[in-house]
Scaffold this motif. Structure first.
Motif, PDB file in Angstrom:
ATOM      1  N   ARG A   6       0.840  -1.190   0.000  1.00 35.41           N
ATOM      2  CA  ARG A   6       0.000   0.000   0.000  1.00 35.41           C
ATOM      3  C   ARG A   6       0.888   1.258   0.000  1.00 35.41           C
ATOM      4  N   ILE A  16       3.862   1.574  -1.151  1.00 37.30           N
ATOM      5  CA  ILE A  16       4.484   1.744  -2.468  1.00 37.30           C
ATOM      6  C   ILE A  16       3.479   2.309  -3.464  1.00 37.30           C
ATOM      7  N   VAL A  47       0.836   4.085  -2.787  1.00 36.00           N
ATOM      8  CA  VAL A  47       0.504   5.467  -2.413  1.00 36.00           C
ATOM      9  C   VAL A  47       1.663   6.405  -2.768  1.00 36.00           C
ATOM     10  N   TYR A  48       2.876   6.010  -2.405  1.00 35.21           N
ATOM     11  CA  TYR A  48       4.013   6.892  -2.657  1.00 35.21           C
ATOM     12  C   TYR A  48       4.338   7.000  -4.134  1.00 35.21           C
ATOM     13  N   GLY A  99       3.956  10.722  -8.242  1.00 35.26           N
ATOM     14  CA  GLY A  99       4.456   9.463  -7.690  1.00 35.26           C
ATOM     15  C   GLY A  99       5.776   9.540  -6.955  1.00 35.26           C
ATOM     16  N   GLN A 100       6.246  10.748  -6.673  1.00 34.62           N
ATOM     17  CA  GLN A 100       7.526  10.879  -5.963  1.00 34.62           C
ATOM     18  C   GLN A 100       7.259  11.213  -4.500  1.00 34.62           C
ATOM     19  N   GLY A 101       7.659  10.349  -3.631  1.00 38.28           N
ATOM     20  CA  GLY A 101       7.426  10.593  -2.213  1.00 38.28           C
ATOM     21  C   GLY A 101       8.112   9.522  -1.397  1.00 38.28           C
ATOM     22  N   PRO A 102       8.177   9.640  -0.082  1.00 39.45           N
ATOM     23  CA  PRO A 102       7.626  10.741   0.710  1.00 39.45           C
ATOM     24  C   PRO A 102       8.437  12.033   0.548  1.00 39.45           C
ATOM     25  N   PRO A 125       2.451  12.064  -2.879  1.00 43.08           N
ATOM     26  CA  PRO A 125       2.364  12.628  -4.228  1.00 43.08           C
ATOM     27  C   PRO A 125       0.972  13.208  -4.481  1.00 43.08           C
TER      28      PRO A 125
END
Lengths: 97, 566
Positions: A79, A81, A83-84, B305-308, B323
């Motif tokens: 999850r 991965i 989400v990020y 899609g870049q995070g945290p 993101p």
């Protein structure tokens, strides 16, 4: 290792690790799916960006014919991965029971 | 020959096999070597036709290259006569093919050729590895006999070694080509990184990237634009040259868009849609794209899609932002959420790191993770960002131990300069009330956690009185500087025109001694060491200047009440 087999209730279950080494065979297996499909990821331990690419390509292919990929059994690690990477905005995601 | 039978090798046979052996020693590429082997077999065994199937060990298949430009024929290494030969590693001599049920007549029907007899031999190299299977058809004027089998076995051994050599050479050339491509990819990738860091008044910005051996897809960029400083951190999927080219493409488009004055959502949307149109189906780029307005002290960002994305607030919380969208180029953007706006206070730090940092694995398979990044940022967030980057990298390396770097490691760190107030105090005990009033006022003015004040005052007084006591009399004033940092304050006391004397190295007092043996000296520094953090002494000989610094911050747990995901 990665195995892809028929899961419960018409789902397709992925188990093991979907990394760059497994992406080719996973893509070949998912290329056979049609319509709307639920992928059961409860036993998927790991996914790399190459694995995300496989899911993305499958989603695009199915969406082009009005279908889609749903992701079920998504545990906390996967999850994060999704989400990020913003993939939660591309797929319907159902958490693990 | 191992068979023990005597063969009467004709002069003609001998000449043929020696000729073949010398030709097979030539440095042919694999295709030429295959043709040579087939010709040699036909010539030596007086066969009408011949073919060589190569064994693909990972797939357990036999592969027949038919002709240049046509797809190779692949069969499972157990199918038919060829397969049986591969499995048993024994020659199979079939004098009448149409009488043998294993023979597949389909090929004859397709080609119009009539196969009478067939000799099939395993190609096994000198290390006992199966290289492939050789097959010859239709001996001139009869069928293959025992002599032919022996002759063929001798020839097969030569062919196997020659073919294996050609295969290994080709694999070597291929890996060298890959290595060169990776090197080129790395060069392309590194060439896109900014050569110098931008100078933004009131800010400290630093970017860093270290590519991994096998991948290349990370980038960062810092571009002065009409709308402020554009801050970019990206990571393209894939290996080799492709991701390096993808990020170069993204960067060029972003630079162009921002220089032409595009706002953030417009730039983000257009670059995404353009990438969606041009990138291969399974490729994408995770990217943070932000604009820093250094007058309004505000960062506005979109993240595909870049995070945290970590925002370490001077108030103590560390907020981890998600993101705002899916990765760039994954598909065309429909509805785009509003950009996220971060207000930066003096002393705030923004940490943008690619997953090469967060997911760096040690030998046990644990990931470095977000918590470790936060810990380093909290203890070194007041240092120059270049130094913070080095500290994070050093900590990642210490964590990883012997484990290799598998992914690119890239960071962009951005800090707003902290609030600092400095004042000079006469070298006298009489200055103590002013000193206390100064720190009290600083805490009040800048909203520093007052529960830290008594410990700070204790340490300042201890260090100040030591400077008064031990420095040459009649010296100049002592400067005390207070800076507001994450979760607390940083204090620097500077004493001018003095000899070096490192108070912080004084031994700890022995607090276990019975009361009658205890002396008052030394206890102050003993306690100071325990009440504050990061106590350090520096001496600048050329200016005869001694400086002692320390920090006092609330414990991270207490400060993290505002922490969490935004």
């Amino acid at each position: 290792m990665l195995t892809i087999e028929a899961g419960e209730g018409g789902t397709v279950a992925l188990r093991g690790r979907l990394d760059a080494a497994q992406a080719g065979s996973a893509q070949a297996a998912l290329d056979k799916l049609q319509g709307s499909v639920t992928l059961d990821l409860a036993a998927l331990e790991y996914i790399s960006s190459a694995g995300l690419g496989v899911l993305l390509k499958t989603q695009k292919r199915l969406m082009a014919t009005g279908g889609k990929v749903r992701l079920a059994g998504v545990g906390a690690h996967l999850r994060d991965i999704f989400v990020y990477s913003g993939f939660d905005q591309l797929f319907e995601i159902e958490a693990a029971k | 020959m191992a068979t023990g039978r005597q063969r009467h090798l004709s002069a003609e046979d001998l000449e043929a096999i020696l000729g073949v052996t010398s030709r097979l020693a030539a440095p042919f590429d694999l295709a030429t070597m295959l043709a040579e082997v087939v010709n040699a077999a036909k010539q030596v065994l007086k066969a009408d036709r011949g073919s060589v199937w190569l064994y693909d060990a990972p797939r357990d298949e036999l592969v027949l290259e038919v002709a240049t430009g046509l797809a190779a024929v692949r069969i499972h290494a157990g199918t038919g006569i060829v397969g049986a030969c591969a499995r048993t590693r024994a020659a199979i001599n079939v004098p009448d093919c149409y009488a043998d049920p294993r023979f597949d007549q389909g090929m004859d029907r397709a080609t119009g050729y009539r196969t009478r007899c067939m000799l099939t031999l395993p190609l096994v190299d000198h290390r006992d590895a199966l290289v492939g299977v050789m097959q010859v058809l239709n001996k001139a004027g009869g069928t293959f006999d025992r002599d032919d089998e022996d002759l063929a076995a001798a020839l097969a051994a030569q062919c196997a070694v020659a073919l294996q050599r050609a295969r290994l050479t080709e694999a070597l050339i291929e890996s060298e080509r890959m290595r060169q491509e990776l090197e080129m990819a790395r060069e392309v990738q590194m060439s896109t990184l900014p050569a110098t860091m931008p100078v933004v008044p009131g800010y400290d910005v630093h970017g860093f990237s270290r590519p991994a051996e096998q991948t290349g897809g990370d980038t960062f960029d810092l571009i002065a634009t009409p709308r402020g400083l554009a801050v970019v951190l990206g990571d393209a999927t894939g290996h080799g040259i492709a991701p390096a080219l993808s990020v170069t493409q993204m960067q060029a488009m972003l630079r162009m868009a921002f220089r032409l004055g595009a706002d953030l959502p417009t730039a983000f949307r257009n670059v995404n849609d353009q990438l969606a149109a041009t990138l291969p189906e399974d490729r994408f780029i995770t990217a943070f794209i932000g604009l820093l307005d250094a007058q309004a002290h505000r960062v506005e960002f979109h993240s595909g899609g870049q995070g945290p994305i970590l925002h370490l607030s001077v108030r103590g919380a560390c907020v981890s932002h998600r993101p705002t969208s899916f990765p760039l180029g994954a598909m065309p953007l429909g509805k785009l959420r509003p950009a996220v706006t971060l207000d930066l206070e003096p002393g705030d730090v923004l940490l943008l790191l690619t997953d090469g940092v967060y997911e760096y694995q040690n030998a046990a398979g644990d990931c470095y993770g977000e918590a470790r990044v936060q810990r380093i940022a909290r203890s070194h967030g007041t240092r120059p960002m270049r130094e913070l980057a080095s500290r994070i990298l050093a900590d990642v390396e210490a964590f990883a131990g012997e484990a290799p770097q598998l992914d690119d490691v890239t960071m962009v760190l951005l800090a707003r300069a902290p609030v600092v107030e400095a004042r000079r105090f006469p070298r006298s005990f009489d200055a103590l009330p002013d000193l206390v009033a100064f720190s009290d006022g600083f805490f009040e003015r800048h909203g520093v956690d007052r529960s830290l004040l008594s410990n700070v005052d204790f340490a300042v007084e201890e260090l100040f009185t030591n400077m008064v006591k031990y420095s040459a009399p009649g010296g100049k004033e002592v400067e005390v500087a207070l800076a507001r940092i994450t979760g607390g304050v940083e204090v620097a006391l500077t004493d001018h025109d003095v000899e070096p004397f490192d108070l912080t190295r004084a031994p700890d007092a022995d607090v276990t001694l019975p009361i009658e043996q205890r002396r008052p000296g030394g206890l102050g520094i003993h306690l100071t060491r325990r009440l504050v953090e990061g106590l350090e002494y520096q001496y600048a000989a050329e200016r005869r200047e001694a400086r002692i610094t320390f920090r006092k911050t609330a414990p991270a747990a207490a400060a993290a009440d505002g922490a969490g995901e935004a």
